[in-house]
Each structure stands twice: as structure tokens, then as C-alpha cells.
Design an enzyme around this catalytic site. Structure first.
Site, PDB file in Angstrom:
ATOM      1  N   LEU A 112       0.818  -1.227   0.000  1.00 25.25           N
ATOM      2  CA  LEU A 112       0.000   0.000   0.000  1.00 25.25           C
ATOM      3  C   LEU A 112       0.851   1.277   0.000  1.00 25.25           C
ATOM      4  O   LEU A 112       0.352   2.341   0.340  1.00 25.25           O
ATOM      5  CB  LEU A 112      -0.989   0.015   1.185  1.00 25.25           C
TER       6      LEU A 112
ATOM      7  N   ASN B 297      14.745  -0.769  -2.623  1.00 23.59           N
ATOM      8  CA  ASN B 297      13.386  -1.274  -2.795  1.00 23.59           C
ATOM      9  C   ASN B 297      13.259  -2.153  -4.041  1.00 23.59           C
ATOM     10  O   ASN B 297      12.844  -3.307  -3.968  1.00 23.59           O
ATOM     11  CB  ASN B 297      12.421  -0.081  -2.878  1.00 23.59           C
TER      12      ASN B 297
ATOM     13  N   SER C  81      10.834  -1.795 -18.782  1.00 21.04           N
ATOM     14  CA  SER C  81      10.465  -0.488 -19.337  1.00 21.04           C
ATOM     15  C   SER C  81      11.275  -0.183 -20.584  1.00 21.04           C
ATOM     16  O   SER C  81      12.433  -0.605 -20.714  1.00 21.04           O
ATOM     17  CB  SER C  81      10.761   0.567 -18.265  1.00 21.04           C
TER      18      SER C  81
ATOM     19  N   TYR D  48      15.938   4.947 -11.239  1.00 24.39           N
ATOM     20  CA  TYR D  48      14.766   4.114 -11.539  1.00 24.39           C
ATOM     21  C   TYR D  48      15.037   3.263 -12.780  1.00 24.39           C
ATOM     22  O   TYR D  48      14.864   2.040 -12.773  1.00 24.39           O
ATOM     23  CB  TYR D  48      13.513   4.994 -11.762  1.00 24.39           C
TER      24      TYR D  48
ATOM     25  N   LYS E  15      15.594  -1.084 -13.557  1.00 23.16           N
ATOM     26  CA  LYS E  15      14.958  -1.953 -14.566  1.00 23.16           C
ATOM     27  C   LYS E  15      16.035  -2.709 -15.354  1.00 23.16           C
ATOM     28  O   LYS E  15      15.897  -3.897 -15.638  1.00 23.16           O
ATOM     29  CB  LYS E  15      14.070  -1.134 -15.507  1.00 23.16           C
TER      30      LYS E  15
HETATM   31  N1  UFG Z   1       5.232  16.016 -20.360  1.00 20.50           N
HETATM   32  C1  UFG Z   1       4.883  17.354 -20.423  1.00 20.50           C
HETATM   33  N2  UFG Z   1       4.317  17.915 -19.313  1.00 20.50           N
HETATM   34  C2  UFG Z   1       4.079  17.204 -18.173  1.00 20.50           C
HETATM   35  C3  UFG Z   1       4.434  15.838 -18.131  1.00 20.50           C
HETATM   36  C4  UFG Z   1       5.016  15.271 -19.245  1.00 20.50           C
HETATM   37  O1  UFG Z   1       5.097  18.009 -21.431  1.00 20.50           O
HETATM   38  O2  UFG Z   1       3.583  17.785 -17.203  1.00 20.50           O
HETATM   39  C5  UFG Z   1       5.839  15.404 -21.547  1.00 20.50           C
HETATM   40  C6  UFG Z   1       7.233  14.865 -21.291  1.00 20.50           C
HETATM   41  O3  UFG Z   1       8.188  15.885 -21.434  1.00 20.50           O
HETATM   42  C7  UFG Z   1       7.314  13.754 -22.328  1.00 20.50           C
HETATM   43  C8  UFG Z   1       5.874  13.256 -22.473  1.00 20.50           C
HETATM   44  O4  UFG Z   1       5.062  14.296 -21.928  1.00 20.50           O
HETATM   45  O5  UFG Z   1       7.700  14.315 -23.549  1.00 20.50           O
HETATM   46  C9  UFG Z   1       5.616  11.991 -21.701  1.00 20.50           C
HETATM   47  O6  UFG Z   1       6.072  12.159 -20.371  1.00 20.50           O
HETATM   48  P1  UFG Z   1       5.651  11.178 -19.198  1.00 20.50           P
HETATM   49  O7  UFG Z   1       6.249  11.710 -17.939  1.00 20.50           O
HETATM   50  O8  UFG Z   1       4.170  10.922 -19.221  1.00 20.50           O
HETATM   51  O9  UFG Z   1       6.335   9.817 -19.613  1.00 20.50           O
HETATM   52  P2  UFG Z   1       7.889   9.500 -19.850  1.00 20.50           P
HETATM   53  O10 UFG Z   1       7.985   9.111 -21.283  1.00 20.50           O
HETATM   54  O11 UFG Z   1       8.816  10.525 -19.355  1.00 20.50           O
HETATM   55  O12 UFG Z   1       8.052   8.326 -18.803  1.00 20.50           O
HETATM   56  C10 UFG Z   1       7.717   7.045 -19.109  1.00 20.50           C
HETATM   57  C11 UFG Z   1       7.339   6.272 -17.832  1.00 20.50           C
HETATM   58  C12 UFG Z   1       8.537   6.007 -16.970  1.00 20.50           C
HETATM   59  C13 UFG Z   1       9.690   5.474 -17.796  1.00 20.50           C
HETATM   60  C14 UFG Z   1       9.987   6.437 -18.903  1.00 20.50           C
HETATM   61  C15 UFG Z   1      11.137   6.005 -19.771  1.00 20.50           C
HETATM   62  O13 UFG Z   1       6.374   6.972 -17.087  1.00 20.50           O
HETATM   63  O14 UFG Z   1       8.176   5.052 -16.006  1.00 20.50           O
HETATM   64  O15 UFG Z   1       8.843   6.514 -19.721  1.00 20.50           O
HETATM   65  O16 UFG Z   1      11.403   6.937 -20.759  1.00 20.50           O
HETATM   66  F1  UFG Z   1      10.807   5.332 -17.073  1.00 20.50           F
END
Ligand code: UFG
Length: 340
Positions: free
Chosen positions: A34, A101, A126, A151, A155
Site C-alpha cells: 500500500l 526497494n 520499461s 529508476y 529496470k
Molecule cells: N510532459 C509534459 N508535461 C508534463 C508531463 C510530461 O510536457 O507535465 C511530456 C514529457 O516531457 C514527455 C511526455 O510528456 O515528452 C511523456 O512524459 P511522461 O512523464 O508521461 O512519460 P515518460 O515518457 O517521461 O516516462 C515514461 C514512464 C517512466 C519510464 C519512462 C522512460 O512513465 O516510467 O517513460 O522513458 F521510465
């Protein structure tokens, strides 16, 4: 009825996977501490499937508790291991927490899986293992690149730990699923993504902004070398992703795997820019979104989308839900939890 352990089964992807496992007739046992979920998720799962999974609140870092659990459940036929911390930014601030963890929970669980009569293990990996890949779409043969965050490193190391363990334990069968960007929620809106605090990911930030919890979405960077200047990702509906776990598990249970460690990309194969995601949200929700352009976020790759042929051909799995479906379900879920 085969008994399957889902660690982190009350989390975002875990809970959707539990539903799909139950739909396929598996008996499910969940372990979750949790730390990033709640018991309400158990109610959500039961109200979708009509079956309440067994649940134990165990911290998998407690080795003795993990051993005790497996002593009680020697009849487990497969383990799907989600339990892990997953915030990229937080991992940079708290590296030891992430290594402690994510690696200890994996090691203690894996040790027990080896002792089972049926040693089948699915690992939540990932696309982060590829970093900024040189070629799009990304195949499983693309080289694993140095991780951008602790992180991401957990992975990569996690996959190596499993691979090395498979090498000396031929009875152990493992699959690593490399997810691209999971989004969306169950169509019933009874389970979905519930980030604690300010969302770090794009889609929950969009839906919380539209719901009035956040003032404005910052689009991180509009000067990338892409068509509209914003980053490109492969957004996969969590229900499709959950089904990939069931198919991967069945492959192991039926002895169809050709090596005892396999990895698969789990994505749609379609890349969408941040602006495309925003436009999709505006179209499916019928409301305009408040957003501004902000500087690039550190650690973001320009583009990442999957080559899905290996999963399509070998696993017999293909994403069927679209970006529209995923965004619509995420918005449905957000409205449901905010009573909008
Ligand atoms: N983004 C924005 N504004 C925000 C949040 C995200 O513009 O407030 C953009 C980011 O810059 C990126 C895209 O939206 O271009 C996607 O971002 P996310 O944070 O949703 O996802 P990520 O691709 O960064 O992250 C994902 C997973 C992680 C993993 C990562 C590896 O959430 O667990 O891919 O690249 F590690």
C-alpha cells in the site's frame, strides 16, 4: 484453476492485470504494501469481476516474510512482479531508496520462485532500458543504453539479475515486458491511475488540469527536432498492456517459450507527440485545455515508440485500443473520482 501471485497488484498496471487474470479464470493472490495504492482498489477489482482476490499486505523487502508467504503458497504456478517504486524524478533524489526497494524485492521474490514446482516469472520492465534509441521504431535488438535515472537503472539491473539467474536455473522461465507509456483506465472507471501528489506523467496531469485540480499544463519543450517540436511517445492503453501479461504468462505455463529468458516490447507501434495527445484530449472530452510551453525537462528523450512485431508474432498479442480510447477512459476515470 492455476494460482498466480501478482506483487504490486493494487497498483495502476497491477490492478488492471489482476482483472484480466480473473477474467481468464486464474485464481489471483495479491501482495501489496500500500505504499502507492489503497484498499479501495481491491473493492474496484471485485466490483468489476465479481471475485475478490486474496490479498496480503507484505513488504517484500522483509525477506523472512517473503519466505513465510511462499511456504504457505507452494501451489503458485506463476508470479507477475510489479512491486517497485516508479517515479523517475524521485529516484534521482533518493537513489538508495530505489536500489534498495526495487532490487531487494526482486531478489527475495525470485529466490522463492526458483523453489516452486512451476517457476514462471513475468517482470515489469520499461522502454527506458533503450534510452534515446538510434532507430525508430525500437526493436528488442536495440542496444540497452546507460540509464538516465536510478529508476531506469533498477529496470536494467533487474533484467540482468533475472537473466543471470535463468542461466544457472534452467527450470526457471522468465519474460521481461518492456512497456512504453501506459495510460488510460478500465472502461468501467472502477480502477485507474491515482498518482499521489502532483502528477509527473503527461496524461494524469492533463486530466487533473481539466478537472480543475491544476491550473495549467506545462508542455516541456517545443523545440525538439520533431514535426511539431514536442516529444514523441508510444502511449499504450493499460487494458491492452494488462492483457499482454496474461498472454506472456500463458506462454510460460504452456511451455511455448523458446528460451528461458525472453523480452518483448509492449507498445502500440504508433508515436504521438505531446501536442497530439493534448488535441486528442480536447476532441474526446469536448473541452479546451489550459497549457503553456515550458523549457525542456531534464532526461527526456526526443522520441520513443515500439517495433511490435516480436510481440505480435511470438506472443500473439497486439494492442487493439487507440489513443482516443485511452484518453477517453482516463478522462472518464478522472471525472468519476472527482465527482464531476
Ligand atoms: N510532459 C509534459 N508535461 C508534463 C508531463 C510530461 O510536457 O507535465 C511530456 C514529457 O516531457 C514527455 C511526455 O510528456 O515528452 C511523456 O512524459 P511522461 O512523464 O508521461 O512519460 P515518460 O515518457 O517521461 O516516462 C515514461 C514512464 C517512466 C519510464 C519512462 C522512460 O512513465 O516510467 O517513460 O522513458 F521510465
Amino acid at each position: 484453476m492455476k494460482k498466480i501471485l501478482v506483487t504490486g497488484g493494487l497498483g495502476f498496471i497491477g490492478s488492471h492485470t489482476v482483472v484480466e487474470l480473473q477474467n481468464e479464470g486464474f485464481e489471483v493472490v495479491i501482495i501489496d504494501d500500500l505504499s502507492n495504492s489503497s484498499l479501495d482498489v481491491l473493492k474496484g477489482i471485485s466490483s468489476i469481476t465479481g471475485k475478490t482476490p486474496n490479498y496480503e499486505n507484505i513488504d517484500l523487502k522483509e525477506k523472512a516474510l517473503v519466505e513465510q508467504f511462499f511456504q504457505k503458497h507452494k501451489d503458485i504456478s506463476g508470479v507477475i512482479h510489479f512491486a517497485a517504486s516508479k517515479a523517475v524524478g524521485e529516484s534521482v533524489q533518493m537513489p538508495l531508496h530505489y536500489y534498495e526497494n526495487n532490487l531487494n524485492t526482486l531478489i527475495y521474490t525470485l529466490k522463492e520462485v526458483i523453489g516452486l514446482d512451476e517457476s514462471n516469472f513475468i517482470f515489469s520492465s520499461s522502454c527506458t532500458v533503450y534510452g534515446q534509441a538510434e532507430e525508430m521504431p525500437i526493436t528488442e535488438k536495440a542496444p540497452v543504453q546507460p540509464a538516465e535515472s536510478p529508476y531506469g537503472n533498477t529496470k536494467q539491473i533487474g533484467e540482468e539479475i533475472i537473466m543471470d539467474t535463468c542461466y544457472v536455473n534452467p527450470e526457471l522461465n522468465a519474460i521481461a515486458l518492456r512497456y512504453f507509456n501506459p495510460i488510460g483506465a478500465h472502461p468501467s472507471a472502477k480502477i485507474g491511475e491515482l498518482p499521489i501528489g502532483v502528477p509527473q506523467n503527461l496524461v494524469p496531469y492533463i486530466t487533473q488540469t481539466a478537472a480543475g485540480l491544476r491550473e495549467c499544463l506545462s508542455v516541456f519543450g517545443n523545440d525538439y527536432p520533431t514535426e511539431d517540436g514536442t516529444c514523441i511517445r508510444d502511449y499504450i492503453h493499460v487494458v491492452d498492456l494488462a492483457k499482454a501479461h496474461v498472454v506472456a504468462l500463458q506462454r510460460l505455463l504452456n511451455g511455448k517459450n523458446t528460451s528461458n529468458f525472453e523480452s518483448f516490447n509492449i507498445g502500440t507501434g504508433v508515436g504521438s507527440s505531446v501536442l497530439e495527445v493534448i488535441k486528442t484530449f480536447e476532441r474526446v472530452s469536448g473541452q479546451s485545455l489550459n497549457y503553456i510551453f515550458a523549457p525542456r525537462r531534464q532526461g527526456d528523450v526526443i522520441s520513443a515508440y515500439a517495433h511490435t512485431e516480436k510481440a505480435n508474432k511470438i506472443l500473439g498479442w497486439k494492442a487493439v485500443l487507440t489513443l482516443d480510447d485511452a484518453i477517453r477512459s482516463a478522462w472518464h476515470w478522472e471525472k468519476q473520482i472527482r465527482n464531476i
